[in-house]
Design an enzyme around this catalytic site. Structure first.
Site, mmCIF file in Angstrom:
data_model
loop_
_atom_site.group_PDB
_atom_site.id
_atom_site.type_symbol
_atom_site.label_atom_id
_atom_site.label_comp_id
_atom_site.label_asym_id
_atom_site.label_seq_id
_atom_site.Cartn_x
_atom_site.Cartn_y
_atom_site.Cartn_z
ATOM 1 N N GLY A 1 9.055 13.294 -4.684
ATOM 2 C CA GLY A 1 8.676 14.141 -5.825
ATOM 3 C C GLY A 1 9.751 15.194 -6.059
ATOM 4 N N HIS A 2 10.185 15.847 -4.957
ATOM 5 C CA HIS A 2 11.246 16.856 -5.087
ATOM 6 C C HIS A 2 12.565 16.191 -5.516
ATOM 7 C CE1 HIS A 2 8.541 18.749 -1.980
ATOM 8 N NE2 HIS A 2 8.655 19.746 -2.846
ATOM 9 N N LEU B 1 10.980 18.134 1.840
ATOM 10 C CA LEU B 1 11.203 17.454 0.558
ATOM 11 C C LEU B 1 10.859 15.963 0.620
ATOM 12 C CD1 LEU B 1 14.546 19.116 -0.620
ATOM 13 C CD2 LEU B 1 12.204 19.972 -0.757
ATOM 14 N N HIS B 2 10.201 15.489 -0.421
ATOM 15 C CA HIS B 2 9.866 14.069 -0.533
ATOM 16 C C HIS B 2 10.383 13.562 -1.882
ATOM 17 C CE1 HIS B 2 6.730 15.671 -3.071
ATOM 18 N NE2 HIS B 2 6.206 16.344 -2.050
ATOM 19 N N LEU C 1 2.490 12.098 -4.026
ATOM 20 C CA LEU C 1 3.344 12.587 -2.932
ATOM 21 C C LEU C 1 3.093 14.075 -2.743
ATOM 22 C CD1 LEU C 1 6.664 10.769 -3.814
ATOM 23 C CD2 LEU C 1 5.147 10.282 -1.896
ATOM 24 N N ASP D 1 1.118 19.668 -9.553
ATOM 25 C CA ASP D 1 0.359 20.917 -9.468
ATOM 26 C C ASP D 1 0.159 21.429 -10.891
ATOM 27 O OD1 ASP D 1 0.235 21.190 -6.571
ATOM 28 O OD2 ASP D 1 2.412 21.269 -6.722
ATOM 29 N N MET E 1 9.115 24.493 -1.298
ATOM 30 C CA MET E 1 8.763 25.085 -0.010
ATOM 31 C C MET E 1 9.238 24.154 1.117
ATOM 32 S SD MET E 1 5.332 27.254 -0.491
ATOM 33 C CE MET E 1 4.126 25.973 -0.328
ATOM 34 N N ARG F 1 1.962 17.849 2.353
ATOM 35 C CA ARG F 1 0.862 17.876 3.321
ATOM 36 C C ARG F 1 0.424 16.476 3.750
ATOM 37 N NH1 ARG F 1 -0.156 22.469 0.207
ATOM 38 N NH2 ARG F 1 -0.603 24.339 1.408
HETATM 39 O O1 PAF Z 1 4.979 24.141 -5.829
HETATM 40 C C1 PAF Z 1 5.532 24.718 -4.890
HETATM 41 O O2 PAF Z 1 6.187 24.080 -4.040
HETATM 42 C C2 PAF Z 1 5.426 26.219 -4.732
HETATM 43 O O3 PAF Z 1 4.187 26.665 -5.170
HETATM 44 C C3 PAF Z 1 6.574 26.985 -5.420
HETATM 45 C C4 PAF Z 1 6.582 26.753 -6.920
HETATM 46 C C5 PAF Z 1 7.880 26.552 -4.815
HETATM 47 C C6 PAF Z 1 6.392 28.485 -5.201
HETATM 48 O O4 PAF Z 1 6.415 28.813 -3.857
#
Ligand code: PAF
EC number: 6.3.2.1
Length: 509
Positions: free
Chosen positions: A35-36, A32-33, A186, A152, A29, A189
């Site tokens: 983790g991404h 990006l940090h 990370l 998550d 979403m 938010r």
């Molecule tokens: O974990 C997330 O960033 C979101 O829930 C995802 C998997 C991109 C779905 O919108």
């Protein structure tokens, strides 16, 4: 390959037609940090597929309008970060592209068993929104692999369930929670946190990490004590739960891996964190009949997953070697009990990246493979006292886990609580062919195929019908029939099953 930014769903179709490899998909979403970045770089290093990152703030998964409005939007920077870390394409659709107003949208519901716990209690509809958007994206992109963070954890479980439920042909790969310099997970938010709020979440995360460390010694946790400490700091706890990591039901005493998960509120921001509590490191049990390829596969898995290879067959052979060498009449129980008092069997890695087996300090790796031992080991291993003694020894070696064991009774008798149980088998035809083409085996020259098949059938019958520890598939074992598969394909399949069952985070000390 030219890097592209795709903004329309129709363009995805065209882009897919022009690439000739599979796709790794990293949904995000934005904002990006690290983790991404870890997700993107893991995908890049995993294989030679193309890597597609999506950036879409999905309104359906926000249960709070203000949270959606305030969600950080940093698109230019996100594009730079994605390309710099291995993305080949970035998909940035609009709301209308994902949810076309004139089309029927397939709104999904997350399974109630998984979505009614933890975050689902207060974020009504959140996981339905996640399922809806991910299902839509998967149908558009049709990736081979989907990369998600274990941060998550509940979302990861729900999406794994979605893939199963909808029979989607995509493998989910997960990466451990990435933590900042001060130990907090990370999260996009985190930018909203004031200095004081950050201090509070740091305290919360350090309490969880401390509970994880204490659990290693004490094998229990005191939830009330942790809640008391958090409350003393005026931390507003939304939940703190000790659960089974896959069902999200209350953790049971016998669970080897369990989940300690919590959510707290810091001002307007809600933050989650979790740790896995482990009584011992994971165990893989691989059982199966002779000639199924067990030993080769088990050795390779041990090497790839950095686990100890527990070759129980070698232990029976080493004991047989000692009984013969010391000229012991093993039919007399008293003789056996006497010798058991002073036996030590050890495995040690050697310089050829294999392992040696020692019995009472003798290295017997080579000698136990002799014809003399082969002809006697079956008889010795069917003696009740021998089995009982060696099963105990195997359990001692497996006390702290971190191993893959092969044999015939590992999943049923030796480690009935192993995290992953595999029953490896192959048809009699296939096993006979393998033995015939094994250049190291005398059978290849001396015995014809038909006789070999009869011998294998007889051995299977004896193994499955003997009184003590017969060869039976454990109820919870996954059967893999190896006919037509290469060794590497079987190894990869088992490693995928392992990764699916064991959170990556459990590998972190
Ligand atoms: O974990 C997330 O960033 C979101 O829930 C995802 C998997 C991109 C779905 O919108």
């Amino acid at each position: 390959m030219k890097k592209v930014i795709i903004r329309k769903t129709e363009e995805i179709e065209n882009w897919r037609k022009n690439i000739n490899t599979e796709i790794n998909f990293i949904p995000t979403m934005g904002n990006l940090h690290n983790g991404h970045i870890k997700l993107i770089s893991t995908a890049k290093n995993d294989n030679s597929n193309v890597n597609l990152v999506s950036i879409f703030i999905n309104p359906l998964q926000f249960d709070n309008k203000l949270d959606l409005e305030n969600y950080p939007k940093t698109i230019d920077n996100d594009i730079k970060i994605s390309f710099a870390n291995g993305a080949d394409a970035i998909f940035i659709p609009s709301n209308e592209d994902i949810y076309p107003p004139n089309k029927n949208i397939n709104f999904l519901k997350a399974p109630i068993e998984l979505s009614s716990a933890l975050c689902g209690l207060n974020r009504i509809g959140h996981f339905d929104g996640v399922c809806t958007v991910v299902y839509r994206l998967l149908n558009l992109i049709k990736p081979k692999n989907l990369y998600l963070g274990e941060k998550d954890w509940q979302q990861l479980l729900i999406l794994k369930n979605l893939v199963l439920r909808k029979k989607l042909n995509v493998a989910i790969k997960s990466i451990p929670t990435q933590r900042d310099f001060d130990g907090i997970p990370l999260s996009s938010r985190n930018v909203h946190l004031s200095k004081n709020e950050r201090k509070l979440i740091r305290f919360f995360s350090s309490e969880l990490l401390e509970a994880k460390n204490n659990f290693k010694q004490e094998k229990k946790i005191n939830l009330k004590e942790i809640i008391k400490k958090l409350s003393a700091k005026k931390i507003s706890i939304e939940y703190l739960e000790h659960l089974h990591p896959y069902t999200l039901q209350k953790a049971r005493l016998e669970d080897n891996i369990s989940l300690l998960a919590g959510a707290i509120r810091c001002g307007e921001t809600r933050l989650i964190d979790h740790v896995f509590l482990m009584k011992r490191r994971p165990i893989i049990a691989i059982d199966g009949p002779a000639g199924s390829g067990k030993s080769t596969v088990t050795k390779l898995i041990a090497k790839k997953l950095k686990l100890l290879y527990l070759d129980t067959g070698a232990m029976y052979r080493a004991l047989s070697w000692l009984l013969i060498k010391e000229n012991i009449d093993y039919k007399k129980e008293k003789n056996l009990q006497n010798i058991f008092k002073d036996i030590s069997i050890l495995f040690k890695s050697n310089t050829n990246s294999h392992q040696d087996v020692f019995i009472n300090n003798y290295c017997v790796t080579e000698e136990i493979r002799s014809q003399e031992i082969s002809s006697i080991v079956s008889k010795i291993s069917s003696i009740k006292e021998v089995r009982k003694f060696l099963v105990e020894e195997q359990r001692k070696i497996g006390k702290s886990g971190g191993l893959v064991a092969e044999g015939r009774d590992i999943g049923t008798t030796v480690f009935p609580n192993a995290e992953l149980k595999i029953f490896l088998t192959a048809s009699i035809d296939e096993r006979a062919k393998r033995r015939k083409s094994d250049k190291n085996s005398k059978d290849s020259q001396e015995i014809d195929l038909k006789t070999l098949k009869e011998l294998i059938k007889k051995r299977d019958f004896e193994d499955s019908n003997r009184e003590i520890s017969p060869l039976i598939k454990a109820k919870d074992a996954i059967e893999i029939i190896t006919d037509g598969y290469s060794i590497n394909e079987v190894v990869e399949k088992i490693i995928d099953l392992y990764n699916d069952k064991i959170p990556k985070e459990t590998e972190i000390k």
